[in-house]
Write a protein that holds these residues in place. Structure first.
Motif, mmCIF file in Angstrom:
data_model
loop_
_atom_site.group_PDB
_atom_site.id
_atom_site.type_symbol
_atom_site.label_atom_id
_atom_site.label_comp_id
_atom_site.label_asym_id
_atom_site.label_seq_id
_atom_site.Cartn_x
_atom_site.Cartn_y
_atom_site.Cartn_z
ATOM 1 N N GLN A 126 0.862 -1.174 0.000
ATOM 2 C CA GLN A 126 0.000 0.000 0.000
ATOM 3 C C GLN A 126 0.900 1.227 0.000
ATOM 4 N N VAL A 127 0.643 2.147 -0.913
ATOM 5 C CA VAL A 127 1.523 3.289 -1.126
ATOM 6 C C VAL A 127 0.771 4.594 -0.887
ATOM 7 N N ASP A 128 1.343 5.432 -0.023
ATOM 8 C CA ASP A 128 0.773 6.749 0.262
ATOM 9 C C ASP A 128 1.380 7.765 -0.697
ATOM 10 N N GLY A 129 0.584 8.221 -1.656
ATOM 11 C CA GLY A 129 1.075 9.140 -2.669
ATOM 12 C C GLY A 129 1.418 10.517 -2.151
ATOM 13 N N SER A 130 0.947 10.868 -0.951
ATOM 14 C CA SER A 130 1.269 12.177 -0.387
ATOM 15 C C SER A 130 2.692 12.223 0.174
ATOM 16 N N ARG A 131 3.303 11.065 0.347
ATOM 17 C CA ARG A 131 4.674 10.990 0.863
ATOM 18 C C ARG A 131 5.633 10.662 -0.282
ATOM 19 N N ASP A 132 5.742 11.586 -1.210
ATOM 20 C CA ASP A 132 6.565 11.341 -2.395
ATOM 21 C C ASP A 132 7.902 12.090 -2.364
ATOM 22 N N LYS A 133 8.271 12.612 -1.193
ATOM 23 C CA LYS A 133 9.559 13.293 -1.046
ATOM 24 C C LYS A 133 10.541 12.366 -0.336
ATOM 25 N N VAL A 134 11.715 12.199 -0.900
ATOM 26 C CA VAL A 134 12.720 11.307 -0.328
ATOM 27 C C VAL A 134 13.320 11.938 0.927
ATOM 28 N N LEU A 135 13.217 11.235 2.045
ATOM 29 C CA LEU A 135 13.764 11.721 3.306
ATOM 30 C C LEU A 135 15.204 11.259 3.467
ATOM 31 N N GLU A 136 15.973 12.032 4.194
ATOM 32 C CA GLU A 136 17.393 11.727 4.367
ATOM 33 C C GLU A 136 17.708 11.361 5.813
ATOM 34 N N GLY A 137 18.466 10.273 5.991
ATOM 35 C CA GLY A 137 19.161 9.886 7.223
ATOM 36 C C GLY A 137 18.430 9.911 8.551
ATOM 37 N N GLY A 138 19.141 9.459 9.593
ATOM 38 C CA GLY A 138 18.664 9.513 10.957
ATOM 39 C C GLY A 138 17.871 8.308 11.420
ATOM 40 N N TRP A 139 18.004 7.143 10.730
ATOM 41 C CA TRP A 139 17.229 5.972 11.113
ATOM 42 C C TRP A 139 18.086 5.044 11.970
ATOM 43 N N ARG A 140 17.457 4.509 13.003
ATOM 44 C CA ARG A 140 18.173 3.621 13.904
ATOM 45 C C ARG A 140 18.260 2.194 13.374
ATOM 46 N N GLU A 160 16.950 -0.568 9.753
ATOM 47 C CA GLU A 160 16.399 -0.644 8.402
ATOM 48 C C GLU A 160 14.878 -0.617 8.405
ATOM 49 N N TYR A 161 14.254 -0.962 9.535
ATOM 50 C CA TYR A 161 12.806 -0.974 9.607
ATOM 51 C C TYR A 161 12.221 0.431 9.742
ATOM 52 N N GLU A 162 13.033 1.378 10.166
ATOM 53 C CA GLU A 162 12.567 2.763 10.271
ATOM 54 C C GLU A 162 12.768 3.518 8.960
ATOM 55 N N ARG A 163 13.676 3.040 8.134
ATOM 56 C CA ARG A 163 13.986 3.755 6.895
ATOM 57 C C ARG A 163 12.829 3.622 5.905
ATOM 58 N N PRO A 164 12.363 4.732 5.352
ATOM 59 C CA PRO A 164 11.230 4.690 4.421
ATOM 60 C C PRO A 164 11.551 3.892 3.162
ATOM 61 N N ILE A 165 10.591 3.092 2.732
ATOM 62 C CA ILE A 165 10.680 2.359 1.473
ATOM 63 C C ILE A 165 9.763 3.061 0.476
ATOM 64 N N TYR A 166 10.262 3.293 -0.715
ATOM 65 C CA TYR A 166 9.497 4.042 -1.714
ATOM 66 C C TYR A 166 9.130 3.163 -2.905
ATOM 67 N N PHE A 167 8.051 3.564 -3.554
ATOM 68 C CA PHE A 167 7.616 2.911 -4.793
ATOM 69 C C PHE A 167 7.955 3.869 -5.931
ATOM 70 N N VAL A 168 8.818 3.442 -6.816
ATOM 71 C CA VAL A 168 9.364 4.333 -7.844
ATOM 72 C C VAL A 168 8.999 3.805 -9.233
ATOM 73 N N GLU A 169 8.651 4.727 -10.118
ATOM 74 C CA GLU A 169 8.356 4.366 -11.500
ATOM 75 C C GLU A 169 9.436 4.944 -12.415
ATOM 76 N N THR A 170 10.054 4.069 -13.195
ATOM 77 C CA THR A 170 11.024 4.501 -14.200
ATOM 78 C C THR A 170 10.371 4.382 -15.576
ATOM 79 N N ARG A 171 11.149 4.581 -16.623
ATOM 80 C CA ARG A 171 10.565 4.549 -17.959
ATOM 81 C C ARG A 171 10.050 3.164 -18.343
ATOM 82 N N ASP A 172 10.647 2.109 -17.781
ATOM 83 C CA ASP A 172 10.262 0.762 -18.196
ATOM 84 C C ASP A 172 9.950 -0.193 -17.043
ATOM 85 N N ALA A 173 9.868 0.320 -15.811
ATOM 86 C CA ALA A 173 9.631 -0.593 -14.693
ATOM 87 C C ALA A 173 9.152 0.155 -13.452
#
Length: 275
Positions: A174-188, A190-203
């Protein structure tokens, strides 16, 4: 739109029953139920139900369901009460202690995809919301959340190991489209680090992200055999949103390839860039 009381009156008249008939029948039900007068429906109370908007108790609603030969669930729905607990409603209360939940044990119907786009390929990671041609009512309770319109949904391809083992192949996200800005650092972790859904030209790619100048690095999990990928941002890669939920099966995934490429970083201009 008719109220619950108005529907009760229409149904009674359609069946040819008088108010006296209802009182007599409910009295029999009350006697059968250990003389519990809560099941009894006097004429005056029935009139209140039909004309004054008074809501029947659960006991009297049961009596009406029996007398009118209707499913109790249907009568409850006339008063905007559904016995099918919605997954979204369960999020309102969060008990502090872990527990066994039977809230959805008797779920009879939920909304889920019933027709997919013919182009759907289960081997590839994709934007699942775009692949659904029709939602329908089916008895699969925990997929009800995927019918919400304020999120988009992704499917992790059966050959996509980018975020394995956190998100194994075959997972729905499930992807929240309002959170489309990449956040930087400060995670204790890997479970705290945001995972993003990215669309490229072919995938479509589900991954961690890092911005460096005019480029975006799509980072895999350290245990994944998939190398990082680099694209020009935002020309070649669009962040659709942040992954906020996932549905997956555990312990059933098996490798689809005998070997994997050696780790290296690919750019969008590399001819050997994996699909």
């Amino acid at each position: 739109m008719a109220t619950g009381g108005q529907k009760l009156r229409v149904l009674r008249e359609k069946l040819g029953l008088t108010m006296r008939d209802i009182e007599t029948a409910s009295e029999r039900i009350a006697r059968k139920r250990n003389n519990n007068e809560e099941y009894l429906i006097p004429i005056s109370r029935l009139s209140d139900f039909e004309t004054k908007g008074v809501i029947p108790s659960i006991y009297r609603l049961y009596s009406l369901a029996v007398i009118y030969r209707r499913d109790l669930r249907e009568l409850l729905q006339w008063y905007d009460v559904s016995l099918d607990v919605q997954v979204s409603d369960l999020e309102i209360s969060a008990p502090p202690r872990s527990h066994l939940s039977n809230a959805l044990a008797n779920m009879t119907a939920v909304q889920m995809p019933v027709r997919m786009d013919p182009a759907f390929d289960p081997r590839k990671t994709l934007n699942f919301g775009r692949m659904v041609e029709q939602w329908g009512t089916v008895p699969l309770a925990y997929l009800e959340q995927f019918a919400k319109v304020d999120f988009t949904y992704g499917y992790i391809g059966s050959e996509d190991l980018t975020m394995y083992p956190i998100l194994p192949p075959g997972s729905f996200i499930q992807v929240d489209g309002s959170r489309d800005k990449v956040l930087e650092g400060g995670w204790r972790s890997e479970y705290e680090r945001p995972i993003y859904f990215v669309e490229t030209r072919d995938a479509h790619i589900c991954c961690w992200c890092a911005l460096t100048g005019e480029e975006i690095i799509l980072q895999s999990h350290p245990l994944s055999p998939v190398p990082p990928r680099v694209f020009r941002y935002p020309q070649e890669a669009e962040v659709i949103g942040q992954v906020v939920g996932a549905a997956m099966r555990l312990g059933e995934w098996h490798s689809v390839r005998e070997s994997f490429p050696t780790h290296r970083t690919y750019s969008s201009t590399d001819k050997n860039t994996p699909a």
